[in-house]
Design an enzyme around this catalytic site. Sequence first.
Site, short mmCIF file in Angstrom:
data_model
loop_
_atom_site.label_atom_id
_atom_site.label_comp_id
_atom_site.label_asym_id
_atom_site.label_seq_id
_atom_site.Cartn_x
_atom_site.Cartn_y
_atom_site.Cartn_z
N HIS A 1 5.42 2.24 -1.15
CA HIS A 1 5.47 3.36 -2.09
C HIS A 1 5.84 2.86 -3.50
O HIS A 1 5.27 3.29 -4.50
CB HIS A 1 6.55 4.37 -1.68
CG HIS A 1 6.33 5.02 -0.35
ND1 HIS A 1 7.16 4.82 0.73
CD2 HIS A 1 5.38 5.90 0.07
CE1 HIS A 1 6.75 5.54 1.75
NE2 HIS A 1 5.67 6.20 1.39
N ASP B 1 -3.58 3.87 3.97
CA ASP B 1 -4.18 5.08 4.54
C ASP B 1 -5.59 5.21 3.95
O ASP B 1 -5.87 6.11 3.16
CB ASP B 1 -3.32 6.29 4.20
CG ASP B 1 -1.93 6.15 4.78
OD1 ASP B 1 -1.75 6.45 5.97
OD2 ASP B 1 -1.02 5.69 4.06
N SER C 1 5.49 0.91 6.60
CA SER C 1 5.26 2.32 6.88
C SER C 1 6.60 2.97 7.17
O SER C 1 7.48 2.35 7.78
CB SER C 1 4.35 2.45 8.11
OG SER C 1 4.42 3.76 8.63
P1 AMP Z 1 3.33 8.53 2.83
O1 AMP Z 1 4.72 8.75 2.30
O2 AMP Z 1 3.28 7.79 4.11
O3 AMP Z 1 2.52 9.81 2.82
O4 AMP Z 1 2.62 7.58 1.79
C1 AMP Z 1 2.53 7.91 0.42
C2 AMP Z 1 1.55 6.97 -0.24
O5 AMP Z 1 2.02 5.63 -0.12
C3 AMP Z 1 0.16 7.01 0.39
O6 AMP Z 1 -0.82 6.95 -0.63
C4 AMP Z 1 0.15 5.78 1.24
O7 AMP Z 1 -1.15 5.24 1.44
C5 AMP Z 1 0.99 4.83 0.41
N1 AMP Z 1 1.52 3.75 1.25
C6 AMP Z 1 2.18 3.88 2.42
N2 AMP Z 1 2.46 2.67 2.95
C7 AMP Z 1 1.96 1.75 2.10
C8 AMP Z 1 1.90 0.31 2.08
N3 AMP Z 1 2.42 -0.41 3.07
N4 AMP Z 1 1.30 -0.29 1.04
C9 AMP Z 1 0.74 0.44 0.04
N5 AMP Z 1 0.76 1.80 -0.01
C10 AMP Z 1 1.35 2.44 1.01
#
Ligand code: AMP
Length: 280
Positions: free
Chosen positions: A37, A150, A185
């Site tokens: 993030h 994602d 993640s």
């Molecule tokens: P989330 O909080 O899981 O909904 O993720 C929020 C954003 O962060 C989304 O656009 C995800 O694709 C991105 N994101 C999550 N994990 C990663 C990672 N390991 N590397 C890059 N972006 C990420």
Amino acid sequence: MDIISSPIEMQNLCRGIIMQGRSLGLVPTMGALHKGHLSLMQKARQQNDVLTVSIFVNPVQFGPHEDLEQYPRDMAGDIEKIEAVPVDILFNPGVKDIYPEGYSTYVEVERMSNALCGMYRPGHFKGVTTVVTKLFNIIRPTRAYFGQKDYQQSAIIRKLVKDLNMDIDLVVCPTIREPDGLAMSSRNSYLSPKQRDAAAVIYATLTLGKNLITEGHRDAKAVQEAMLENLKKEPLIEDIDYVAIVDTETLSPIEHISEQVLLAIAIRIGKTRLIDNIIV
Ligand code: AMP
């Protein structure tokens, strides 16, 4: 940093910023923030005058038997992390702010939302595209940042923006990984130490597929089989939702590999569903 939960207040603040001719970057998240993030926020910080992060665990994108209740939440830790970026505005609405009593409008990108993860998480992407549309309408960012982690989500949002003529630039940022390749993640926190070690097989399998393709293998089915066999060697994997080789734009399956493809994996270790992908 301003911390705002009211959509109207957020909308007024963001309109003021845009009217001053300043660019506004948005990083939408569900919180429990990690370096993945933060990498999106750093990129957005470089490219925009004002940086907004949203934290909202969107109930509409979780299925009835999914992990909405258990989803990790750490607002105090998240605020500390985003203040260090630094972020200018945190939008942190409650469920009732986004879905008030009687809410009834949903946004769906057809077809692509039923492929890959959509087959195993019916309604998931409809929840994502609905909340992202609402965030885009409230904030009207100049640019919005998503992670390649994602990939399907970012491809569907790209289609949403195109189909609905939204005037927003999307920036997709590379996947940030642990030293053994596991994609960072928020859900990795569910894994026991043994499961965490086993999860490294996901990236190892993507790398195996990539190597086969760069060595000259062109039959997608054969590459997919080799990847499946590799995943099956890991006893802690309980379910393999899919190992897919698809078109990077439409997400349709590929038979003969002749140009760039997406290799994507979704598995379950215990109750934890993990996804990852690479473009080859
Ligand atoms: P989330 O909080 O899981 O909904 O993720 C929020 C954003 O962060 C989304 O656009 C995800 O694709 C991105 N994101 C999550 N994990 C990663 C990672 N390991 N590397 C890059 N972006 C990420």
